[in-house]
Design a protein around this motif. Structure first.
Motif, mmCIF file in Angstrom:
data_model
loop_
_atom_site.group_PDB
_atom_site.id
_atom_site.type_symbol
_atom_site.label_atom_id
_atom_site.label_comp_id
_atom_site.label_asym_id
_atom_site.label_seq_id
_atom_site.Cartn_x
_atom_site.Cartn_y
_atom_site.Cartn_z
ATOM 1 N N ARG A 3 0.831 -1.201 0.000
ATOM 2 C CA ARG A 3 0.000 0.000 0.000
ATOM 3 C C ARG A 3 0.869 1.256 0.000
ATOM 4 O O ARG A 3 0.560 2.242 -0.685
ATOM 5 C CB ARG A 3 -0.933 0.016 1.213
ATOM 6 N N TRP A 4 1.961 1.211 0.758
ATOM 7 C CA TRP A 4 2.823 2.374 0.856
ATOM 8 C C TRP A 4 3.609 2.638 -0.420
ATOM 9 O O TRP A 4 4.194 3.709 -0.591
ATOM 10 C CB TRP A 4 3.750 2.251 2.060
ATOM 11 N N LEU A 10 3.196 5.906 -2.407
ATOM 12 C CA LEU A 10 4.004 7.120 -2.235
ATOM 13 C C LEU A 10 4.625 7.559 -3.559
ATOM 14 O O LEU A 10 4.658 8.753 -3.883
ATOM 15 C CB LEU A 10 5.124 6.867 -1.215
ATOM 16 N N THR A 12 4.255 11.667 3.910
ATOM 17 C CA THR A 12 4.062 10.663 4.963
ATOM 18 C C THR A 12 3.190 11.229 6.076
ATOM 19 O O THR A 12 2.304 10.547 6.604
ATOM 20 C CB THR A 12 5.414 10.201 5.515
ATOM 21 N N VAL A 31 -4.590 12.030 3.224
ATOM 22 C CA VAL A 31 -4.440 11.288 1.968
ATOM 23 C C VAL A 31 -4.591 9.814 2.316
ATOM 24 O O VAL A 31 -3.874 9.306 3.185
ATOM 25 C CB VAL A 31 -3.082 11.564 1.293
ATOM 26 N N ASN A 32 -5.511 9.135 1.655
ATOM 27 C CA ASN A 32 -5.897 7.774 2.043
ATOM 28 C C ASN A 32 -5.354 6.750 1.052
ATOM 29 O O ASN A 32 -5.732 6.741 -0.121
ATOM 30 C CB ASN A 32 -7.424 7.683 2.109
ATOM 31 N N LEU A 33 -4.481 5.878 1.528
ATOM 32 C CA LEU A 33 -3.907 4.845 0.673
ATOM 33 C C LEU A 33 -4.929 3.791 0.263
ATOM 34 O O LEU A 33 -4.705 3.038 -0.692
ATOM 35 C CB LEU A 33 -2.728 4.166 1.380
ATOM 36 N N ILE A 88 -0.427 11.279 4.978
ATOM 37 C CA ILE A 88 -0.995 9.921 5.037
ATOM 38 C C ILE A 88 -1.273 9.531 6.475
ATOM 39 O O ILE A 88 -2.352 9.014 6.803
ATOM 40 C CB ILE A 88 -0.037 8.922 4.363
ATOM 41 N N ARG A 89 -0.324 9.773 7.356
ATOM 42 C CA ARG A 89 -0.495 9.424 8.776
ATOM 43 C C ARG A 89 -1.677 10.177 9.391
ATOM 44 O O ARG A 89 -2.368 9.651 10.264
ATOM 45 C CB ARG A 89 0.784 9.740 9.551
#
Length: 360
Positions: free
Chosen positions: A148-149, A152, A315, A323-325, A318-319
Motif C-alpha cells: 500500500r505504501w 508514495l 508521509t 491522503v488515504n492509501l 498519510i499518517r
C-alpha cells in the motif's frame, strides 16, 4: 541476491542471482519489500521511450523496504527501519544545479547518466543500495502494508508540482489530465493539502465520473472535447471561483493546445506547474501569449519530480488521514513473475490502480 535484470531493450526480464550490493560511505543498503510497476514500464523496457538507461540494469524506480545496513555518516537510520527508497538521486557536487537520475529508470542528462552509472540498479531485487538521503523513514508499518505504501511513488509526483506552485489551503486547483494514474493521484493530493475545490479535466468521462463519486462535491469535472475556447469556458464555469493554481500532468500523447486550454484558465497572479509529457513525441511547442503572461503576472514553472523533503510531508499527510492509501487497488506479483507484472501494469492502468512487485 535475486534480481530481475534487463539485458537488452525489447527482451524479457531475466531473473538472475547477482552479488549483494556493497555498502559505501554516504549509502544505505535496503531489503526491498515492495516496488510499484509504472503503467508505461513496458515502453521503457521495450525501448520505445528511449530513456537514458544503460544496460544491463535492474529496473524499478522507488521501493518500500527495511534498512539492512548504513554507512558511517548516518546518524538517525537504524537497521530494521522502514523507509521509502526515493528514486530521485541528485548529484552532491553542485547545490545550485544538481544533475538528476531516477534510479532504475532514467537519467535526465549526460551528468545524470554519469550519476546513474554509480547508483545504477533499481528496486526489482531483494536488496538495493541508495544514497543515505534517499532512504526516507516512514515510521513503523505492518509488513503486509508495504504494498500500500508503494503509492508514495505515485502521490509524490503531483505533490512536487503543487509544492512548486505553492498551493495553499482554501485555494481552487485545476488538474489538467486528471484521469491517468498520476492525474487522479493529483486530485487526492490537492484535496489532502486543503484545496477548497479541484477542477479535474480529461477525455475519459467515465474516469471523471468516478473521481466525483470517490471524492464528492469538492471535485468539479470537465470533459475535454478538443475545442480550446469552449473547453476553457467550461472549466471557468465549473470552478466555484477564480482558479489559483494549475497543475498540467498530461501524458506524452497530448498536444500543446490541450495544455494551453487549462493553463490560460488561471486567474491573474495565478501559478502554473508543468509536469506532464507534452512535446515528448514531437509537435508544436507550448504557445502562451506574452502580453497575457506579463500583464496578468502569471508564474509558469516546470517541475520534474519533487524536492527531497516531500516524502516527509506526504508521509505526514498519510499518517493524518488527509491522503488515504485505501483508494488504491493493488495487484502484487513475486519477483519471479516480474514480466507478468510489467504486462499487467500496462493492461490495467488508470485511476488508483497499482501493480507491485514483492521481491521477498
Amino acid at each position: 541476491m535475486k534480481a530481475a535484470v534487463l539485458n537488452a531493450f525489447g527482451s524479457p526480464l531475466a531473473i538472475e542471482t547477482l552479488p549483494d550490493p556493497l555498502l559505501g560511505t554516504g549509502e544505505v543498503i535496503v531489503d526491498v519489500m515492495a516496488s510499484r510497476v509504472l503503467a508505461y514500464a513496458n515502453e521503457v523496457l521495450g525501448g520505445q521511450r528511449k530513456y537514458m538507461l544503460e544496460l544491463p540494469v535492474v529496473p524499478g524506480p522507488g521501493a518500500i523496504g527495511r534498512v539492512r545496513a548504513t554507512g558511517p555518516d548516518a546518524t538517525r537510520l537504524r537497521p530494521g527501519d522502514w523507509v521509502y527508497c526515493d528514486p530521485t538521486v541528485r548529484s552532491r557536487d553542485n547545490a545550485l544545479s544538481p544533475d538528476i537520475a531516477l534510479q532504475g529508470l532514467t537519467a535526465g542528462s549526460e551528468g545524470g547518466l554519469h550519476l546513474q552509472r554509480y547508483f545504477h540498479n533499481g528496486a526489482w531485487a531483494e536488496q538495493m543500495r541508495v544514497p543515505t538521503e534517499n532512504a526516507v523513514p516512514i515510521g513503523a508499518i505492518d509488513e503486509k502494508d508495504a504494498i500500500r505504501w508503494c503509492a508514495l511513488g505515485t502521490l509524490l509526483v503531483p505533490f512536487g508540482g503543487f509544492l512548486a506552485a505553492q498551493l495553499q489551503a482554501g485555494e481552487i486547483a485545476l488538474v489538467n489530465g486528471a484521469t491517468g494514474s498520476f492525474g487522479s493521484a493529483a486530485v487526492a493530493v490537492a484535496l489532502g493539502m486543503g484545496a477548497q475545490c479541484v477542477v479535474a479535466t480529461g477525455r475519459n468521462e467515465q474516469a471523471l465520473a468516478e473521481l466525483t463519486g470517490r471524492f464528492g462535491a469538492r471535485v468539479r469535472t470537465v470533459p475535454m472535447r478538443g475545442h480550446e475556447a469552449e473547453d476553457r469556458a467550461n472549466i471557468l464555469q465549473a470552478a466555484p471561483g477564480p482558479i489559483d493554481c494549475v497543475l498540467d500532468i498530461l501524458p506524452p500523447a497530448a498536444n500543446a493546445v490541450q495544455a494551453r486550454t487549462a493553463i490560460m484558465a488561471v486567474r491573474p497572479y495565478g501559478r502554473v506547474a508543468l509536469m506532464g509529457g507534452v512535446g515528448m513525441l514531437g509537435g508544436a511547442g507550448l504557445d502562451l501569449p506574452y502580453p497575457w503572461m506579463m500583464r496578468n503576472c502569471i508564474t509558469v514553472q516546470g517541475q520534474w519530480m519533487y524536492p527531497p523533503h516531500a516524502t516527509v510531508l506526504m508521509t505526514g499527510l498519510i499518517r493524518a488521514g488527509l491522503v488515504n492509501l485505501d483508494h488504491f487497488e493493488i495487484t502484487a506479483f513475486g519477483l519471479d513473475r516480474a514480466n507478468e507484472a510489467v504486462a499487467h501494469a500496462a493492461a490495467h492502468s488508470g485511476p488508483f490502480k497499482m501493480t507491485v512487485i514483492q521481491p521477498r
